[in-house]
Design a protein around this motif. Structure first.
Motif, mmCIF file in Angstrom:
data_model
loop_
_atom_site.group_PDB
_atom_site.id
_atom_site.type_symbol
_atom_site.label_atom_id
_atom_site.label_comp_id
_atom_site.label_asym_id
_atom_site.label_seq_id
_atom_site.Cartn_x
_atom_site.Cartn_y
_atom_site.Cartn_z
ATOM 1 N N VAL A 47 0.864 -1.179 0.000
ATOM 2 C CA VAL A 47 0.000 0.000 0.000
ATOM 3 C C VAL A 47 0.904 1.233 0.000
ATOM 4 N N ASP A 48 0.358 2.361 -0.376
ATOM 5 C CA ASP A 48 1.176 3.569 -0.522
ATOM 6 C C ASP A 48 1.379 4.319 0.788
ATOM 7 N N VAL A 49 0.389 4.291 1.672
ATOM 8 C CA VAL A 49 0.459 5.013 2.936
ATOM 9 C C VAL A 49 -0.508 4.333 3.897
ATOM 10 N N ILE A 50 -0.191 4.366 5.187
ATOM 11 C CA ILE A 50 -1.025 3.699 6.183
ATOM 12 C C ILE A 50 -1.527 4.702 7.215
ATOM 13 N N LEU A 51 -2.840 4.648 7.473
ATOM 14 C CA LEU A 51 -3.449 5.348 8.605
ATOM 15 C C LEU A 51 -3.652 4.314 9.697
ATOM 16 N N LEU A 52 -3.002 4.512 10.837
ATOM 17 C CA LEU A 52 -2.961 3.497 11.887
ATOM 18 C C LEU A 52 -3.589 3.997 13.176
ATOM 19 N N ASP A 53 -4.665 3.340 13.590
ATOM 20 C CA ASP A 53 -5.263 3.554 14.910
ATOM 21 C C ASP A 53 -4.940 2.306 15.716
ATOM 22 N N ALA A 54 -3.920 2.396 16.553
ATOM 23 C CA ALA A 54 -3.318 1.212 17.160
ATOM 24 C C ALA A 54 -4.148 0.620 18.287
ATOM 25 N N VAL A 55 -4.215 -0.699 18.322
ATOM 26 C CA VAL A 55 -4.772 -1.400 19.476
ATOM 27 C C VAL A 55 -3.797 -1.297 20.640
ATOM 28 N N LYS A 81 9.003 -1.409 10.190
ATOM 29 C CA LYS A 81 9.067 -2.185 8.948
ATOM 30 C C LYS A 81 8.427 -1.434 7.794
ATOM 31 N N ALA A 82 7.320 -0.766 8.067
ATOM 32 C CA ALA A 82 6.676 0.037 7.023
ATOM 33 C C ALA A 82 7.604 1.153 6.572
ATOM 34 N N LYS A 83 8.253 1.803 7.512
ATOM 35 C CA LYS A 83 9.188 2.884 7.194
ATOM 36 C C LYS A 83 10.310 2.363 6.301
ATOM 37 N N ALA A 84 10.845 1.195 6.651
ATOM 38 C CA ALA A 84 11.922 0.601 5.856
ATOM 39 C C ALA A 84 11.458 0.257 4.450
ATOM 40 N N ALA A 85 10.168 -0.041 4.307
ATOM 41 C CA ALA A 85 9.603 -0.367 2.991
ATOM 42 C C ALA A 85 9.193 0.880 2.217
ATOM 43 N N GLY A 86 9.417 2.063 2.796
ATOM 44 C CA GLY A 86 9.069 3.309 2.120
ATOM 45 C C GLY A 86 7.603 3.667 2.201
ATOM 46 N N ILE A 87 6.895 3.118 3.192
ATOM 47 C CA ILE A 87 5.460 3.385 3.345
ATOM 48 C C ILE A 87 5.268 4.334 4.532
ATOM 49 N N PRO A 88 4.843 5.570 4.303
ATOM 50 C CA PRO A 88 4.592 6.487 5.427
ATOM 51 C C PRO A 88 3.462 5.963 6.305
ATOM 52 N N VAL A 89 3.597 6.198 7.612
ATOM 53 C CA VAL A 89 2.563 5.788 8.568
ATOM 54 C C VAL A 89 2.099 7.024 9.333
ATOM 55 N N ALA A 96 -14.243 15.940 10.733
ATOM 56 C CA ALA A 96 -13.038 16.771 10.628
ATOM 57 C C ALA A 96 -11.789 15.921 10.775
ATOM 58 N N GLU A 97 -11.786 15.026 11.763
ATOM 59 C CA GLU A 97 -10.610 14.176 11.972
ATOM 60 C C GLU A 97 -10.390 13.243 10.787
ATOM 61 N N ALA A 98 -11.447 12.583 10.336
ATOM 62 C CA ALA A 98 -11.315 11.608 9.259
ATOM 63 C C ALA A 98 -10.961 12.271 7.929
ATOM 64 N N GLU A 99 -11.638 13.375 7.602
ATOM 65 C CA GLU A 99 -11.344 14.053 6.337
ATOM 66 C C GLU A 99 -9.922 14.614 6.329
ATOM 67 N N ASN A 100 -9.497 15.201 7.445
ATOM 68 C CA ASN A 100 -8.136 15.734 7.494
ATOM 69 C C ASN A 100 -7.090 14.624 7.468
ATOM 70 N N ALA A 101 -7.411 13.485 8.070
ATOM 71 C CA ALA A 101 -6.491 12.348 8.008
ATOM 72 C C ALA A 101 -6.335 11.864 6.568
ATOM 73 N N ALA A 102 -7.439 11.798 5.848
ATOM 74 C CA ALA A 102 -7.370 11.393 4.445
ATOM 75 C C ALA A 102 -6.526 12.380 3.641
ATOM 76 N N GLU A 103 -6.716 13.678 3.891
ATOM 77 C CA GLU A 103 -5.910 14.692 3.195
ATOM 78 C C GLU A 103 -4.436 14.570 3.546
ATOM 79 N N MET A 104 -4.137 14.310 4.819
ATOM 80 C CA MET A 104 -2.747 14.127 5.224
ATOM 81 C C MET A 104 -2.119 12.946 4.488
ATOM 82 N N ALA A 105 -2.871 11.846 4.385
ATOM 83 C CA ALA A 105 -2.347 10.659 3.714
ATOM 84 C C ALA A 105 -2.073 10.928 2.236
ATOM 85 N N ILE A 106 -3.029 11.567 1.564
ATOM 86 C CA ILE A 106 -2.875 11.805 0.130
ATOM 87 C C ILE A 106 -1.776 12.831 -0.152
#
Length: 368
Positions: free
Chosen positions: A100-108, A119-127, A287-297
């Motif tokens: 995947v190109d970018v990950i939005l993570l809400d951690a358990v 590992k994601a960082k090493a694979a070039g995937i922003p988190v 607001a949180e979800a839309e801004n998170a999507a914008e941050m990812a893109i």
């Protein structure tokens, strides 16, 4: 009396992204951001299904916003961990394997997931940490001011108790999951207002934010303190507030003490209308979800100016410092401002709240 709206302004301090270190803080990210077109895949990892907001609001809002931002060429790969840290670990690994190109993570579990973040960082995937700050080399964080949430709950509870409340006044705290760093911050914020003001007769950390566990804990508190000796309950979220109220009713409590909540779920709003629940904390999921999507893109498309404008604050985790962040405002929700918050923002329609069961209560507080 109308309760004041309590909000947090997004800090406007940082003008550019600070470099995010790896898990041990010894490396820095590339100086230039990766670039992609509109055919992007956003990985979305949400923590549980017991919290009703995730499937009802967060996922569809993020999915729709990603589509809008990418001219319907981008997509969201979604996985819910169902409160299992091991399951989320495997889900994140699959997203890394799927490239995947970018990950939005809400951690358990914010600590345990740090290795997968590395590992994601090493694979070039922003988190990007979403709603809960995870450990490891996170590229950015978006959440609410969690200590303020707890403060708002506590202040509202103290106001409901009235000027006669003092150190002899007994309350119960039903806190969130001990694995959730947000729960710790909610609790700390509440304690900053409650300590030395009232007596916290019982306090429970509730595994998985499970309302059934909350109900069990509240039953234990009633048996220990006495049903007529509990002046109020600080419940950390609305679903657990529902469990608390069930426990009180099951023990024969007819005049319910003030009970707090968080998330402004529909059930909670209706309980506020009926007087069963005193308040909730309204957090704008849109607001949180839309801004998170914008941050990812913007992150994956290399739009650094837009990304920086979305992340002008700074937060730190146990492993990384000065992570670019955005804090979204919060509001104390009572029966006095339902119309001005969840209805005005389009979260619910009047008809959603004021069903036949609540028609008279709605009319009594001017919701019609």
């Amino acid at each position: 009396m109308r309760h004041a709206v309590i909000a947090v302004a997004v800090p406007a301090l940082a003008l550019s992204l600070a470099s995010c270190g790896t898990f041990d803080g010894s490396e820095t990210s590339a100086k230039t951001s990766p670039t992609k077109g509109d055919d992007v895949t956003v990985g979305l990892l949400l923590p549980d299904t017991s919290t009703s907001r995730y499937d009802r609001f967060d996922y569809p809002i993020i999915k729709n916003r990603v589509a809008e931002l990418t001219r319907h060429q981008g997509k969201v790969e979604y996985a819910n961990a169902e409160a299992s840290g091991d399951k989320q670990y495997a889900q994140m690994q699959k997203m890394i394997d799927d490239k995947v190109d970018v990950i939005l993570l809400d951690a358990v579990d914010s600590h345990a997931i740090a290795y997968e973040v590395k590992k994601a960082k090493a694979a070039g995937i922003p988190v990007i940490a979403y709603d809960r700050l995870a450990e490891g080399p996170i590229d950015a964080d978006i959440s609410f001011d969690n200590e303020l949430v707890g403060e708002v709950q506590a202040r509202s509870l103290l106001k409901a108790l009235g000027p006669g409340a003092g150190i002899s006044t007994k309350i119960v705290m039903i806190n969130g999951s001990p694995m959730d760093p947000n729960a710790k911050q909610f609790k700390e914020g509440a304690l900053s207002q409650l300590k030395g003001t009232v007596t916290i007769a019982k306090s429970y950390d509730t595994a998985d934010w499970d309302p059934q566990f909350a109900q069990t804990n509240m039953t234990d508190a009633i048996n220990a303190i006495g049903k007529n000796n509990i002046a109020g309950v600080l419940a950390a979220d609305d679903d657990m507030a529902g469990g608390v109220i069930k426990a009180l009713k099951a023990q024969g409590v007819t005049s319910l003490p003030p009970v707090t909540g968080q998330d402004a779920t529909l059930d909670a709003v209706q309980r506020i209308v009926s007087g069963e629940q005193y308040m909730s904390v309204y957090k704008s999921y849109s607001a949180e979800a839309e801004n998170a999507a914008e941050m990812a893109i913007t992150k994956i498309q290399g739009k650094d100016i837009e990304f920086d404008s979305l992340t002008q604050g700074k937060v730190s985790s146990p492993t990384n410092k000065d992570i670019p962040s955005q804090l979204v405002p919060v509001v104390a929700l009572t029966k006095d401002n339902i119309k001005d918050t969840v209805i005005a923002d389009g979260l619910y329609k009047l008809s959603d709240i004021c069903t036949a069961k609540y028609e008279s209560e709605c009319a009594a507080i001017g919701l019609k």
